[in-house]
Design a protein around this motif. Structure first.
Motif, PDB file in Angstrom:
ATOM      1  N   GLU A   2      23.299   8.752  12.076  1.00 59.49           N
ATOM      2  CA  GLU A   2      22.720   9.976  12.636  1.00 59.49           C
ATOM      3  C   GLU A   2      21.238   9.974  12.277  1.00 59.49           C
ATOM      4  O   GLU A   2      20.876  10.254  11.133  1.00 59.49           O
ATOM      5  CB  GLU A   2      23.374  11.218  12.021  1.00 59.49           C
ATOM      6  CG  GLU A   2      24.868  11.302  12.221  1.00 59.49           C
ATOM      7  CD  GLU A   2      25.499  12.269  11.234  1.00 59.49           C
ATOM      8  OE1 GLU A   2      24.795  13.164  10.733  1.00 59.49           O
ATOM      9  OE2 GLU A   2      26.693  12.102  10.959  1.00 59.49           O
ATOM     10  N   GLY A  36      20.921  14.622  11.195  1.00 61.27           N
ATOM     11  CA  GLY A  36      21.445  14.533  12.548  1.00 61.27           C
ATOM     12  C   GLY A  36      22.638  15.421  12.820  1.00 61.27           C
ATOM     13  O   GLY A  36      22.720  16.063  13.874  1.00 61.27           O
ATOM     14  N   ILE A  56      22.698  18.501  15.615  1.00 59.76           N
ATOM     15  CA  ILE A  56      23.639  18.588  16.740  1.00 59.76           C
ATOM     16  C   ILE A  56      24.387  19.912  16.704  1.00 59.76           C
ATOM     17  O   ILE A  56      24.586  20.561  17.734  1.00 59.76           O
ATOM     18  CB  ILE A  56      24.617  17.399  16.707  1.00 59.76           C
ATOM     19  CG1 ILE A  56      23.852  16.089  16.914  1.00 59.76           C
ATOM     20  CG2 ILE A  56      25.685  17.544  17.789  1.00 59.76           C
ATOM     21  CD1 ILE A  56      24.671  14.849  16.626  1.00 59.76           C
ATOM     22  N   SER A  75      19.080  18.137  20.328  1.00 55.40           N
ATOM     23  CA  SER A  75      19.380  16.754  20.673  1.00 55.40           C
ATOM     24  C   SER A  75      18.379  15.845  19.969  1.00 55.40           C
ATOM     25  O   SER A  75      17.200  15.823  20.343  1.00 55.40           O
ATOM     26  CB  SER A  75      19.280  16.529  22.186  1.00 55.40           C
ATOM     27  OG  SER A  75      19.332  15.148  22.489  1.00 55.40           O
ATOM     28  N   PRO A  76      18.814  15.120  18.923  1.00 59.17           N
ATOM     29  CA  PRO A  76      17.881  14.239  18.227  1.00 59.17           C
ATOM     30  C   PRO A  76      17.146  13.295  19.177  1.00 59.17           C
ATOM     31  O   PRO A  76      15.945  13.059  19.022  1.00 59.17           O
ATOM     32  CB  PRO A  76      18.779  13.482  17.244  1.00 59.17           C
ATOM     33  CG  PRO A  76      19.883  14.449  16.957  1.00 59.17           C
ATOM     34  CD  PRO A  76      20.134  15.136  18.272  1.00 59.17           C
ATOM     35  N   ALA A  77      17.847  12.765  20.152  1.00 56.67           N
ATOM     36  CA  ALA A  77      17.227  11.808  21.062  1.00 56.67           C
ATOM     37  C   ALA A  77      16.160  12.444  21.950  1.00 56.67           C
ATOM     38  O   ALA A  77      15.248  11.767  22.416  1.00 56.67           O
ATOM     39  CB  ALA A  77      18.301  11.152  21.928  1.00 56.67           C
ATOM     40  N   TYR A 109      27.514  11.445  22.568  1.00 51.30           N
ATOM     41  CA  TYR A 109      26.302  11.837  21.849  1.00 51.30           C
ATOM     42  C   TYR A 109      25.006  11.276  22.450  1.00 51.30           C
ATOM     43  O   TYR A 109      23.920  11.704  22.034  1.00 51.30           O
ATOM     44  CB  TYR A 109      26.434  11.436  20.376  1.00 51.30           C
ATOM     45  CG  TYR A 109      27.620  12.094  19.717  1.00 51.30           C
ATOM     46  CD1 TYR A 109      27.630  13.462  19.472  1.00 51.30           C
ATOM     47  CD2 TYR A 109      28.755  11.360  19.380  1.00 51.30           C
ATOM     48  CE1 TYR A 109      28.734  14.079  18.897  1.00 51.30           C
ATOM     49  CE2 TYR A 109      29.866  11.974  18.801  1.00 51.30           C
ATOM     50  CZ  TYR A 109      29.843  13.325  18.562  1.00 51.30           C
ATOM     51  OH  TYR A 109      30.942  13.943  17.992  1.00 51.30           O
ATOM     52  N   SER A 143      22.152  10.390  20.194  1.00 52.06           N
ATOM     53  CA  SER A 143      21.933  11.257  19.036  1.00 52.06           C
ATOM     54  C   SER A 143      22.787  10.824  17.859  1.00 52.06           C
ATOM     55  O   SER A 143      22.499  11.160  16.705  1.00 52.06           O
ATOM     56  CB  SER A 143      22.262  12.716  19.397  1.00 52.06           C
ATOM     57  OG  SER A 143      21.350  13.203  20.362  1.00 52.06           O
TER      58      SER A 143
END
Length: 275
Positions: free
Chosen positions: A117, A206, A210, A215-217, A267, A270
């Motif tokens: 993550e 991470g 979430i 959204s980390p990405a 995910y 992410s």
């Protein structure tokens, strides 16, 4: 349908106290009776979600009776694994576990690494790290490993500079250059997403990102690279239980092509499979 049991820290603490006051023989059979269900402690997202996928889609065919218990902190899953209240846990990385075992005298060991993550810097006030103003306040996790990880993320992106060779015990006192005179607010990791309205930016794990619908990405101002990253999350047990046939079976399922596809599809970058 999700069948994981959500347990509050308060309830778990009370349970641990009761456990400590009873005879050793009255401990949960989750760790000692390999014929019963394997009870696994996990953070709600993504760990419990991944385990629920295994439980609902793969476990029965593999002959595994799996029970998932959700924990909302980074301490109780290890103490519950140590005292036998659960048979395994799935929520942490190696630097965190090494630090936890050292500080608490526990004997938890990794079994198999499942996913990463990426840690990220988030803000509801600025659109890029370059927009952070002089004197801005950054929230960081207050446990030693995740705080060091947060500082190393900022250093890797040129926001601060750390002492040469600083490791997993880095603190703000190890900052050698801080061009924007950033201030750091240390908070429990789970609280960092909630701090976004009160600080200029926050470094968030991470799983908690979430859970907070980040959204980390897509939403992170800066994000950890997955390449050569030592912070993969793994299934862990108390030392001596690595050969439990239920644990071995779960380890195989967690690193199966089906789980890899589930992680990638659900995910979208992410959470990244580590196998």
């Amino acid at each position: 349908m999700r069948n994981a049991t959500k347990l509050s820290t308060a309830v778990l603490a009370a349970g641990a106290l009761t456990l400590g006051l009873t005879a050793c023989g009255s401990e949960s059979d989750s760790a000692s009776d390999t014929s019963g269900p394997l009870v696994v402690a996990a953070s709600p997202v993504p760990h419990a979600e991944i385990l629920d996928y295994v439980k609902d889609n793969l476990a029965k065919k593999a002959g595994l009776d799996l029970e998932v218990r959700e924990f909302t902190d980074y301490v109780t899953p290890n103490t519950a694994t140590e005292d036998g209240s659960v048979g395994a846990n799935y929520f942490q990385n190696q630097p965190y576990l090494d630090d936890f075992n050292k500080k608490n005298g526990t004997h938890i060991v990794p079994v198999v690494t499942v996913h990463l993550e990426p840690l990220g810097l988030y803000s509801s006030k600025v659109k890029s790290a370059d927009d952070l103003k002089s004197g801005a306040t950054i929230a960081v996790p207050n446990d030693s490993v995740n705080e060091a990880r947060a500082l190393k993320l900022l250093a890797a992106n040129g926001i601060i500079t750390l002492k040469d060779g600083v490791g997993n015990e880095a603190t703000p006192s190890d900052i050698t250059k801080n061009p924007k005179d950033l201030k750091f607010k240390e908070l429990e990791a789970a609280q960092t997403p909630r701090s976004l309205e009160d600080v200029d930016a926050a470094v968030i794990n991470g799983n908690y990102a979430i859970e907070a619908d980040l959204s980390p990405a897509e939403d992170a101002l800066v994000l950890e690279s997955a390449k050569d990253n030592p912070y993969g999350n793994f299934l862990a047990v108390k030392q001596g239980n690595e050969d439990d046939p239920r644990v071995k079976k779960l380890a195989e399922l967690l690193t199966s092509p089906e789980v890899k596809k589930f992680i990638e599809d659900k995910y979208q970058g992410s959470v990244i499979p580590s196998f």
